[in-house]
Design an enzyme around this catalytic site. Structure first.
Site, PDB file in Angstrom:
ATOM      1  N   ASN A   1       0.660 -25.803  -9.195  1.00  0.00           N
ATOM      2  CA  ASN A   1      -0.713 -26.186 -10.378  1.00  0.00           C
ATOM      3  C   ASN A   1      -1.743 -24.894 -10.545  1.00  0.00           C
ATOM      4  O   ASN A   1      -2.003 -24.761  -9.362  1.00  0.00           O
ATOM      5  CB  ASN A   1      -1.049 -27.500  -9.964  1.00  0.00           C
ATOM      6  CG  ASN A   1      -2.508 -27.894 -11.192  1.00  0.00           C
ATOM      7  OD1 ASN A   1      -2.909 -27.398 -11.828  1.00  0.00           O
ATOM      8  ND2 ASN A   1      -2.148 -28.960 -11.242  1.00  0.00           N
TER       9      ASN A   1
ATOM     10  N   TYR B   1      -2.349 -36.193 -35.517  1.00  0.00           N
ATOM     11  CA  TYR B   1      -0.963 -35.985 -35.084  1.00  0.00           C
ATOM     12  C   TYR B   1      -0.074 -35.116 -35.852  1.00  0.00           C
ATOM     13  O   TYR B   1       0.551 -34.033 -35.401  1.00  0.00           O
ATOM     14  CB  TYR B   1      -0.734 -37.250 -34.630  1.00  0.00           C
ATOM     15  CG  TYR B   1      -0.567 -38.100 -33.219  1.00  0.00           C
ATOM     16  CD1 TYR B   1      -0.155 -38.126 -31.982  1.00  0.00           C
ATOM     17  CD2 TYR B   1      -1.992 -39.351 -32.919  1.00  0.00           C
ATOM     18  CE1 TYR B   1      -0.680 -37.967 -31.198  1.00  0.00           C
ATOM     19  CE2 TYR B   1      -1.764 -38.987 -32.109  1.00  0.00           C
ATOM     20  CZ  TYR B   1      -1.178 -38.866 -30.931  1.00  0.00           C
ATOM     21  OH  TYR B   1      -1.844 -39.472 -30.013  1.00  0.00           O
TER      22      TYR B   1
ATOM     23  N   HIS C   1       6.218 -40.839 -21.680  1.00  0.00           N
ATOM     24  CA  HIS C   1       5.001 -41.033 -22.302  1.00  0.00           C
ATOM     25  C   HIS C   1       5.618 -40.858 -24.596  1.00  0.00           C
ATOM     26  O   HIS C   1       4.575 -40.837 -25.034  1.00  0.00           O
ATOM     27  CB  HIS C   1       3.772 -39.977 -23.310  1.00  0.00           C
ATOM     28  CG  HIS C   1       2.957 -40.345 -21.210  1.00  0.00           C
ATOM     29  ND1 HIS C   1       1.885 -39.142 -20.905  1.00  0.00           N
ATOM     30  CD2 HIS C   1       2.951 -41.447 -20.335  1.00  0.00           C
ATOM     31  CE1 HIS C   1       1.592 -40.225 -19.671  1.00  0.00           C
ATOM     32  NE2 HIS C   1       2.221 -41.173 -19.252  1.00  0.00           N
TER      33      HIS C   1
ATOM     34  N   VAL D   1       4.618 -34.283 -24.528  1.00  0.00           N
ATOM     35  CA  VAL D   1       5.617 -35.458 -26.035  1.00  0.00           C
ATOM     36  C   VAL D   1       6.067 -34.028 -27.234  1.00  0.00           C
ATOM     37  O   VAL D   1       6.478 -34.377 -27.846  1.00  0.00           O
ATOM     38  CB  VAL D   1       4.099 -36.438 -26.685  1.00  0.00           C
ATOM     39  CG1 VAL D   1       3.747 -37.469 -25.628  1.00  0.00           C
ATOM     40  CG2 VAL D   1       3.744 -35.080 -27.173  1.00  0.00           C
ATOM     41  N   ASP D   2       5.687 -32.829 -26.557  1.00  0.00           N
ATOM     42  CA  ASP D   2       6.523 -31.774 -27.264  1.00  0.00           C
ATOM     43  C   ASP D   2       7.744 -31.775 -27.376  1.00  0.00           C
ATOM     44  O   ASP D   2       7.940 -30.448 -27.932  1.00  0.00           O
ATOM     45  CB  ASP D   2       5.378 -30.653 -26.237  1.00  0.00           C
ATOM     46  CG  ASP D   2       5.417 -30.580 -25.271  1.00  0.00           C
ATOM     47  OD1 ASP D   2       6.774 -30.467 -24.130  1.00  0.00           O
ATOM     48  OD2 ASP D   2       4.493 -29.552 -24.825  1.00  0.00           O
TER      49      ASP D   2
ATOM     50  N   ARG E   1      -1.625 -32.013 -34.315  1.00  0.00           N
ATOM     51  CA  ARG E   1      -0.253 -31.281 -33.722  1.00  0.00           C
ATOM     52  C   ARG E   1       1.078 -31.346 -32.723  1.00  0.00           C
ATOM     53  O   ARG E   1       1.588 -30.218 -32.675  1.00  0.00           O
ATOM     54  CB  ARG E   1      -0.502 -32.665 -31.940  1.00  0.00           C
ATOM     55  CG  ARG E   1      -1.618 -32.813 -31.679  1.00  0.00           C
ATOM     56  CD  ARG E   1      -2.308 -33.920 -30.034  1.00  0.00           C
ATOM     57  NE  ARG E   1      -0.909 -33.399 -29.263  1.00  0.00           N
ATOM     58  CZ  ARG E   1      -1.400 -34.619 -28.580  1.00  0.00           C
ATOM     59  NH1 ARG E   1      -1.493 -36.282 -28.240  1.00  0.00           N
ATOM     60  NH2 ARG E   1      -0.245 -34.654 -27.500  1.00  0.00           N
TER      61      ARG E   1
ATOM     62  N   GLY F   1       2.049 -28.513 -13.037  1.00  0.00           N
ATOM     63  CA  GLY F   1       1.102 -28.878 -14.520  1.00  0.00           C
ATOM     64  C   GLY F   1       0.636 -30.127 -14.702  1.00  0.00           C
ATOM     65  O   GLY F   1       0.015 -30.146 -15.549  1.00  0.00           O
ATOM     66  N   THR F   2       0.609 -31.013 -13.717  1.00  0.00           N
ATOM     67  CA  THR F   2      -0.214 -32.618 -13.846  1.00  0.00           C
ATOM     68  C   THR F   2      -0.886 -32.486 -13.095  1.00  0.00           C
ATOM     69  O   THR F   2      -1.598 -32.226 -12.288  1.00  0.00           O
ATOM     70  CB  THR F   2       0.533 -33.293 -13.960  1.00  0.00           C
ATOM     71  OG1 THR F   2       0.147 -34.965 -14.435  1.00  0.00           O
ATOM     72  CG2 THR F   2       1.310 -33.598 -12.230  1.00  0.00           C
TER      73      THR F   2
ATOM     74  N   GLN G   1       5.795 -36.152 -19.039  1.00  0.00           N
ATOM     75  CA  GLN G   1       4.176 -36.977 -19.811  1.00  0.00           C
ATOM     76  C   GLN G   1       4.076 -36.469 -20.679  1.00  0.00           C
ATOM     77  O   GLN G   1       3.516 -37.011 -21.162  1.00  0.00           O
ATOM     78  CB  GLN G   1       3.460 -37.404 -18.578  1.00  0.00           C
ATOM     79  CG  GLN G   1       3.711 -37.558 -17.564  1.00  0.00           C
ATOM     80  CD  GLN G   1       2.899 -37.603 -16.322  1.00  0.00           C
ATOM     81  OE1 GLN G   1       1.353 -37.812 -16.441  1.00  0.00           O
ATOM     82  NE2 GLN G   1       2.003 -36.263 -15.568  1.00  0.00           N
TER      83      GLN G   1
HETATM   84  P1  OAD Z   1      -3.957 -32.616 -18.434  1.00  0.00           P
HETATM   85  O1  OAD Z   1      -4.607 -32.289 -19.117  1.00  0.00           O
HETATM   86  O2  OAD Z   1      -5.137 -33.624 -17.241  1.00  0.00           O
HETATM   87  O3  OAD Z   1      -3.826 -31.778 -16.734  1.00  0.00           O
HETATM   88  C1  OAD Z   1      -3.268 -30.357 -16.829  1.00  0.00           C
HETATM   89  C2  OAD Z   1      -3.114 -30.192 -15.453  1.00  0.00           C
HETATM   90  O4  OAD Z   1      -2.368 -28.937 -14.954  1.00  0.00           O
HETATM   91  C3  OAD Z   1      -4.340 -30.011 -14.919  1.00  0.00           C
HETATM   92  O5  OAD Z   1      -4.050 -30.065 -13.504  1.00  0.00           O
HETATM   93  C4  OAD Z   1      -4.451 -27.436 -14.805  1.00  0.00           C
HETATM   94  O6  OAD Z   1      -4.901 -27.090 -13.702  1.00  0.00           O
HETATM   95  C5  OAD Z   1      -2.889 -27.524 -15.321  1.00  0.00           C
HETATM   96  N1  OAD Z   1      -2.618 -26.538 -15.754  1.00  0.00           N
HETATM   97  C6  OAD Z   1      -2.920 -25.911 -16.456  1.00  0.00           C
HETATM   98  N2  OAD Z   1      -2.017 -24.641 -17.278  1.00  0.00           N
HETATM   99  C7  OAD Z   1      -1.650 -24.328 -16.336  1.00  0.00           C
HETATM  100  C8  OAD Z   1      -0.331 -23.309 -15.840  1.00  0.00           C
HETATM  101  N3  OAD Z   1      -0.541 -22.806 -16.835  1.00  0.00           N
HETATM  102  N4  OAD Z   1      -0.162 -24.237 -15.162  1.00  0.00           N
HETATM  103  C9  OAD Z   1      -0.360 -24.788 -14.343  1.00  0.00           C
HETATM  104  N5  OAD Z   1      -0.458 -25.927 -14.334  1.00  0.00           N
HETATM  105  C10 OAD Z   1      -1.603 -25.436 -15.385  1.00  0.00           C
HETATM  106  O7  OAD Z   1      -2.538 -32.831 -18.780  1.00  0.00           O
HETATM  107  P2  OAD Z   1      -1.329 -34.749 -17.601  1.00  0.00           P
HETATM  108  O8  OAD Z   1      -1.375 -34.783 -16.392  1.00  0.00           O
HETATM  109  O9  OAD Z   1      -0.576 -34.259 -18.311  1.00  0.00           O
HETATM  110  O10 OAD Z   1      -1.389 -39.588 -21.890  1.00  0.00           O
HETATM  111  O11 OAD Z   1      -2.167 -35.519 -18.416  1.00  0.00           O
HETATM  112  C11 OAD Z   1      -1.788 -36.977 -18.094  1.00  0.00           C
HETATM  113  C12 OAD Z   1      -1.616 -37.481 -19.294  1.00  0.00           C
HETATM  114  O12 OAD Z   1      -2.635 -38.263 -19.766  1.00  0.00           O
HETATM  115  C13 OAD Z   1      -0.737 -37.441 -21.389  1.00  0.00           C
HETATM  116  O13 OAD Z   1       0.078 -37.571 -20.767  1.00  0.00           O
HETATM  117  C14 OAD Z   1      -1.640 -37.964 -21.800  1.00  0.00           C
HETATM  118  C15 OAD Z   1      -3.501 -37.889 -21.080  1.00  0.00           C
HETATM  119  O14 OAD Z   1      -4.007 -39.066 -21.229  1.00  0.00           O
HETATM  120  C16 OAD Z   1      -0.622 -40.011 -22.976  1.00  0.00           C
HETATM  121  O15 OAD Z   1      -1.078 -39.051 -24.282  1.00  0.00           O
HETATM  122  C17 OAD Z   1      -0.668 -40.924 -22.402  1.00  0.00           C
END
Ligand code: OAD
Length: 257
Positions: A217, A71, A123, A107-108, A74, A191-192, A105
């Site tokens: 996305n 961490y 988160h 944490v930054d 990070r 972006g999730t 979601q």
């Molecule tokens: P992910 O890494 O699972 O997903 C990131 C998403 O962003 C993917 O669908 C990519 O296609 C998309 N992406 C990447 N670059 C992009 C860009 N420049 N513009 C738009 N989209 C883009 O991340 P999260 O969905 O945030 O939890 O993950 C959810 C949770 O899983 C996080 O909060 C974390 C992780 O484990 C904890 O740590 C509790």
């Protein structure tokens, strides 16, 4: 007009006339700031690191120093990062809409650094620590690598104030997010990967109440077939375009590149 531009124009009109907006963001919104996502192939954190060794309460109990140092690394990445045009555009959007909730979601804290004030952190965040025994939150003044500092009250090691696998989400944040998702008429999901619950349930909740759900996305996700619109490209490109199209009279409304 290419298909993406047509969809952008349509969504911009919906955005402009929306009564209540929820934005849900994930790691993809910070990718262009240089903060790694979790699940992108090659660059995603979980493609290089085992979350079970680094992001669970058991991992911290087993090896607090390893987890603390990961961490600290990070935290260092985030300290060097700057908000990107997507963060700035969302901060500008908030100033246009009285009924606006940004659920993240991430944490930054890059949304807050861009100027967003209505941020619901599902988160937790990297800026704070908390006591690993009593959960008392401690503002982070010391995060260097090494051994975790100890809680001044009970002597237990401090840990980052983030949610780990197997832990519940902060109850108030979760309640605020679901209430807003049920109330809104437009939810932008940006972006999730839409894989991690309960956050991934928010767009479904909004759809169930008749809201328009727009996914922005770089790729497709399990939400894509259900979303009202899927805008596929980088958030740093699309979000500023969308906000500028919705509010042409304020095209420089805080949106910096
Ligand atoms: P992910 O890494 O699972 O997903 C990131 C998403 O962003 C993917 O669908 C990519 O296609 C998309 N992406 C990447 N670059 C992009 C860009 N420049 N513009 C738009 N989209 C883009 O991340 P999260 O969905 O945030 O939890 O993950 C959810 C949770 O899983 C996080 O909060 C974390 C992780 O484990 C904890 O740590 C509790």
């Amino acid at each position: 007009m290419p298909e993406l531009q047509e969809k952008l124009a349509t969504v911009a009109t919906i955005l402009r006339h929306a009564r209540e907006i929820v934005v849900l963001t994930g790691a993809g919104v910070s990718a262009e700031s240089g903060v790694p996502t979790f699940r992108d192939a090659m660059t995603g954190l979980w493609s290089r690191y085992d979350p079970m060794q680094l992001a669970t309460p058991e991992a911290f109990e087993r090896n607090p120093e390893l987890v603390w140092n990961w961490y600290a690394w990070r935290r260092g990445l985030v300290a060097q990062a700057e908000p990107n045009p997507a963060h700035h555009a969302l901060a500008a959007l908030e100033t246009r809409h009285p009924a606006f909730t940004l659920v993240t979601q991430n944490v930054d804290r890059l949304h807050q650094r861009a100027g967003s004030t209505q941020v619901v952190e599902l988160h937790g965040n990297l800026e704070e620590n908390r006591c690993s025994r009593e959960n008392r939150v401690v503002p982070t003044d010391r995060t260097p690598a090494g051994t975790p500092p100890l809680c001044q009250h009970c002597g237990s090691p401090l840990r980052p104030n983030v949610v780990w696998f197997g832990e519940p989400l902060p109850a108030k944040a979760l309640e605020r997010a679901f209430l807003a998702a049920r109330r809104c008429d437009l939810l932008l999901c940006i972006g999730t990967s839409s894989l991690v619950y309960p956050a991934a349930a928010l767009p479904t909740e909004a759809l169930g109440q008749g809201a328009t759900v727009v996914e922005i996305n770089a790729d497709t996700t399990p939400l894509t077939p259900h979303a009202s619109y899927h805008l596929q490209d980088k958030a740093g490109e699309l979000v500023p375009q969308l906000v500028t199209l919705a509010y042409p009279e304020t095209s420089d409304a805080g949106i910096r590149s």
